[in-house]
Design a protein around this motif. Sequence first.
Motif, PDB file in Angstrom:
ATOM      1  N   THR A  13      -7.104  -2.040  -8.538  1.00  0.00           N
ATOM      2  CA  THR A  13      -6.546  -2.209  -7.193  1.00  0.00           C
ATOM      3  C   THR A  13      -6.528  -0.872  -6.463  1.00  0.00           C
ATOM      4  O   THR A  13      -6.173   0.157  -7.042  1.00  0.00           O
ATOM      5  CB  THR A  13      -5.120  -2.774  -7.246  1.00  0.00           C
ATOM      6  OG1 THR A  13      -5.134  -4.011  -7.968  1.00  0.00           O
ATOM      7  CG2 THR A  13      -4.560  -3.017  -5.853  1.00  0.00           C
ATOM      8  N   VAL A  17      -6.286  -3.332  -0.941  1.00  0.00           N
ATOM      9  CA  VAL A  17      -5.182  -3.798  -0.096  1.00  0.00           C
ATOM     10  C   VAL A  17      -5.053  -2.857   1.093  1.00  0.00           C
ATOM     11  O   VAL A  17      -4.853  -1.650   0.916  1.00  0.00           O
ATOM     12  CB  VAL A  17      -3.864  -3.857  -0.885  1.00  0.00           C
ATOM     13  CG1 VAL A  17      -2.719  -4.312   0.020  1.00  0.00           C
ATOM     14  CG2 VAL A  17      -4.009  -4.777  -2.093  1.00  0.00           C
ATOM     15  N   VAL A  39      -1.963 -10.882  -4.425  1.00  0.00           N
ATOM     16  CA  VAL A  39      -2.598  -9.733  -5.081  1.00  0.00           C
ATOM     17  C   VAL A  39      -2.458  -9.788  -6.603  1.00  0.00           C
ATOM     18  O   VAL A  39      -3.460  -9.597  -7.324  1.00  0.00           O
ATOM     19  CB  VAL A  39      -2.045  -8.410  -4.509  1.00  0.00           C
ATOM     20  CG1 VAL A  39      -2.560  -7.220  -5.308  1.00  0.00           C
ATOM     21  CG2 VAL A  39      -2.436  -8.277  -3.036  1.00  0.00           C
TER      22      VAL A  39
END
Length: 492
Positions: free
Chosen positions: A289, A194, A182
């Motif tokens: 993210t 994620v 990641v």
Amino acid sequence: MIDTEVLIVGSGLAGLGAALHLARRGRTVHVLERSPGPGGAWRENTYPGCECDIHPALYSYSFTRLAGWSSGRAEQHDIFRHCRYLAEEVRRIARLTYDTEVTSCRWDDTDARWHVRTRPGALHRARFLILATGALNVPRIPRIPGSFTGPVLHTAHWNHDLDLHGARVGVIGTGASAAQLVPALVDHGSRVTVFQRTPAWVLPRPRTGLPLPYRARRTIEYWRNETLVPALTGSKRRRTALEARALRHLHTQIPDPDLRLALTPSYRIGCKRIVFSDTFYPALGHPTTTLVTSPITELAADTVRTADGRQHEIDLLVHATGFHVSAALMHLPIHGRNGAGLQEIWARDGAAAHLGTTVAGLPNAFVLGGPNTGVGHTSVLFMLESQFRYIAAALDETERTGADALVVREQAQHRFTAFVHRESAASTWTRGGCRSWYLDREGLNRSLWPGPTWRYRLRTRTFDSRNYTPIRSAVHACGDVDQVEGASRSGA
């Protein structure tokens, strides 16, 4: 028929290390590898950010030195280069054959040898068999309804032709490989989603501190890792302190209280593999993210759907979901005395081996990285090197006794397995409802060594022949009878 003294299946770090150790002791060694080159897991895993989170001074054998030890980081390309170096060392003093997949191993009592067949069709015969197939080579891919039309990868099978810049990448998993992948994806400019099932306990990577000679750094790193053991094996005070340390790391790196809550584990530290990282949390908190904690329910053309009703559009899906541990060995037909199959025995009774190395019914056979030789806090190479020494002692003892082979007694194997289960009873792996790949379907620890690694080194330091039964081949047994009968006739 190709004859050899010691046949090793696999040329990862385990197989290469064993080959070097035994060949340097004068043994005739032949290594068979199914891939076109050495390296095992470090050859196959090339995903962005791939590295070892154990200090390279310790992630090496005492008779070698891994590059990067002075900086404290060992990236995949460093370890793979080291594997190639070890392979060249092996080739100087032993035989190493690539593109040769072993398809079956069968013990023959007649000649007291292992008969090993390979995919090219060759038949090898060996007095001693060492299985170094590894535990991290059969990817675990979850079964999810639906179908995703974009590229789907597992971290062990990366496609470097893909352009990650600006790509919407979905990553399933938050374990060790995800913790490395990641941050690398974020650095590549990807937008990362994620999908987390269970948050990991994350500890900061130890600082290397002052520059020290290699041996001194190796010693320091070894004992620093061993300080984690009491927290994993039953000390409530040490476990609480270790969890507090991990939570401080979380709070320091994740200022968002909602994200911090989502990343806080609800199970005891060590139940699952501890992640060592200074970059994972910052990557999860990066603006590009998104962390999703709702379970995945379905895959669609370019979407991952979750139980909360949301649809997450992505261009690329990555399974950072680990491996079926020891599945490679379970898929290799191995038959010992009386045709007993290792797969059937382990499927029925659970994976077990004396000292994680020798299995009842399999004479002159050794398993590297076998049951209960895994570690969750330090370098597995320390355990492997202990096995090398034990195997070398076993080979010496076989010759000293004049036997064709030695096979471990079932009672010795049962005693060792009972010891492991007894020592694991108070550990973080088996208490508090912990579920992980460390445990079998009955909740028994079949993977990890339940204590400090120096205790395993002590238990394998000497070879106790009382735990083994000597075997004479049928050929030699008939020869003895003929000699006795001849002597009797001569005396008459």
